[in-house]
Design an enzyme around this catalytic site. Structure first.
Site, short mmCIF file in Angstrom:
data_model
loop_
_atom_site.label_atom_id
_atom_site.label_comp_id
_atom_site.label_asym_id
_atom_site.label_seq_id
_atom_site.Cartn_x
_atom_site.Cartn_y
_atom_site.Cartn_z
N CYS A 112 10.53 20.96 52.61
CA CYS A 112 10.36 22.38 52.33
C CYS A 112 11.58 23.10 52.88
CB CYS A 112 9.09 22.94 52.93
SG CYS A 112 8.62 24.50 52.14
N LYS A 196 -2.18 23.11 48.14
CA LYS A 196 -1.93 23.74 49.43
C LYS A 196 -2.32 25.21 49.31
CE LYS A 196 1.76 24.56 52.78
NZ LYS A 196 3.18 24.30 53.08
N ARG A 206 3.40 28.07 62.48
CA ARG A 206 4.61 28.91 62.30
C ARG A 206 5.33 29.12 63.61
NH1 ARG A 206 1.84 32.26 57.42
NH2 ARG A 206 1.89 30.42 56.08
N ARG A 218 3.09 34.17 51.73
CA ARG A 218 3.31 33.04 50.83
C ARG A 218 2.30 32.98 49.69
NH1 ARG A 218 4.71 29.93 55.95
NH2 ARG A 218 6.97 30.01 55.95
N GLU A 234 -3.48 21.76 39.62
CA GLU A 234 -2.24 21.53 40.38
C GLU A 234 -2.03 20.04 40.64
OE1 GLU A 234 0.21 23.31 41.35
OE2 GLU A 234 -0.40 25.41 41.36
N LYS A 249 -4.47 20.47 51.80
CA LYS A 249 -4.16 21.25 52.99
C LYS A 249 -4.63 22.69 52.84
CE LYS A 249 -0.12 22.44 55.80
NZ LYS A 249 1.33 22.34 55.96
N SER A 275 -2.77 23.20 61.90
CA SER A 275 -2.62 23.71 63.26
C SER A 275 -3.80 24.58 63.72
CB SER A 275 -1.32 24.51 63.37
OG SER A 275 -1.31 25.58 62.43
N TYR A 314 -3.02 16.66 64.55
CA TYR A 314 -2.44 16.77 65.88
C TYR A 314 -3.30 16.02 66.91
CZ TYR A 314 0.18 20.19 63.32
OH TYR A 314 0.97 20.77 62.37
ZN LIG Z 1 7.40 25.91 53.45
#
Ligand SMILES: [Zn+2]
Length: 323
Positions: A112, A196, A206, A218, A234, A249, A275, A314
């Protein structure tokens, strides 16, 4: 059948194993850097030397792989750090691949531009002044796709076993496949973040990747959280363009979408426990509000049960230790 753990174990329908867990690593410049991320306790920005140590412990725990993100020393409008030969993730990949003790880990490079653009968007931004005096901007799909394909080639050349586009631009999988094949990298598979969703649960990431957009958000390229049928479309498009695997995600707020995708598509599928999912559980553990081990494993088994074969999380190292 539930009387003892032995009986429960025998009839358990869904299992978790360390090999199905992928640990995200955030690579940053420098040496000996190990900087904890404020909103994600236990997760660090790591310089390449520290990342290699972290990877060694992941390999010892039997994890399936690593997902690599980069924090470049400089950012610009063309996201140069993403595709530069000496980009931070490229350096990291070369170091990881030079270490034979890490052969058991699959290295997946996130593709990305948002970590590398000065404005923090996932693609190239065009600004256009309008009559109302305000500056408007759009994230340009096609020019972004060219740079994403270039990035994928650069990362695969540096040693990525898998490239994973997460930008949600249209046509990027096909562009990447063509570019990879053209560079002699026909054997590099593409794990597409096919569905996503624009999610509030990305918040702590972030900070981890220093990639918050400087303006706007976004939602013009990531999916609307209300749309499950669109997610199927998609995925279908990405598979038609040549994606070998798909990644969903976030995970927990979208388990129904994961289930729907599992029933519809016969390709390997993973899910990203993002996250915010990690941080909210962690915060509850810290307050003693939830039982750490059980809540962690329950959150992961739910994602497997929904239909994901592998999980980016994580908790990968913690969960592997328990397992
Ligand atoms: Zn990105």
């Amino acid at each position: 059948m539930r009387r003892t753990e032995a009986l429960r174990g025998l009839v358990r329908e869904t299992r978790l194993e360390p090999g199905a867990l992928i640990y995200p690593l955030f690579l940053c410049p420098g040496e000996g850097v190990r900087k904890e991320i404020g909103s994600m306790p236990g997760v660090f920005n790591l310089s390449v030397d520290e990342a290699v140590k972290e990877a060694e412990s992941c390999a010892e725990l039997g994890l399936g792989g690593l997902l690599l993100f980069g924090l470049p020393s400089e950012k610009d409008e063309q996201a140069t750090g993403a595709w530069a030969d000496d980009g931070i993730v490229q350096q990291g990949l070369r170091a990881l691949k030079a270490n034979r003790r890490l052969d058991g880990l699959v290295t997946i490079a996130d593709v990305c531009l948002c970590e590398y653009t000065s404005h923090g968007h996932c693609g190239i931004v065009a600004r256009s002044p309008r009559d109302d005096g305000h500056e408007h901007f759009t994230v340009e799909n096609d020019s972004s796709v060219k740079l994403l394909a270039k990035t994928a080639v650069s990362l695969a050349k540096a040693g990525a076993d898998v490239v994973a586009p997460s930008d949600m631009m249209d046509g990027r999988v096909q562009a990447m496949r063509t570019a990879l094949d053209g560079a002699g990298l026909q054997e590099t598979p593409i794990l597409s973040y096919a569905a996503k969703f624009a999610s509030a649960f990305y918040g702590p990431f972030r900070e981890a990747a220093d990639s918050a957009p400087q303006f706007g958000d976004r939602r013009s390229y990531q999916m609307d959280g209300a749309n499950a049928r669109e997610a199927m479309r998609e995925i279908e498009l990405d598979l038609a363009e040549g994606a070998d695997m798909i990644l969903m995600k976030p995970a927990m707020p979208y388990l129904d979408v994961i289930r729907a995708a599992r029933e519809r598509f016969d390709v390997p599928m993973g899910a990203y426990q993002v996250s915010g999912e990690y941080s909210m559980l962690y915060a509850a553990f810290q307050r003693g509000w939830l039982e750490r081990e059980r809540a962690m494993l329950e959150s992961l088994i739910a994602i497997r049960r929904a239909g994901a074969e592998f999980i980016v999380t994580y908790f990968a190292k913690d969960a592997a230790r328990v397992l």
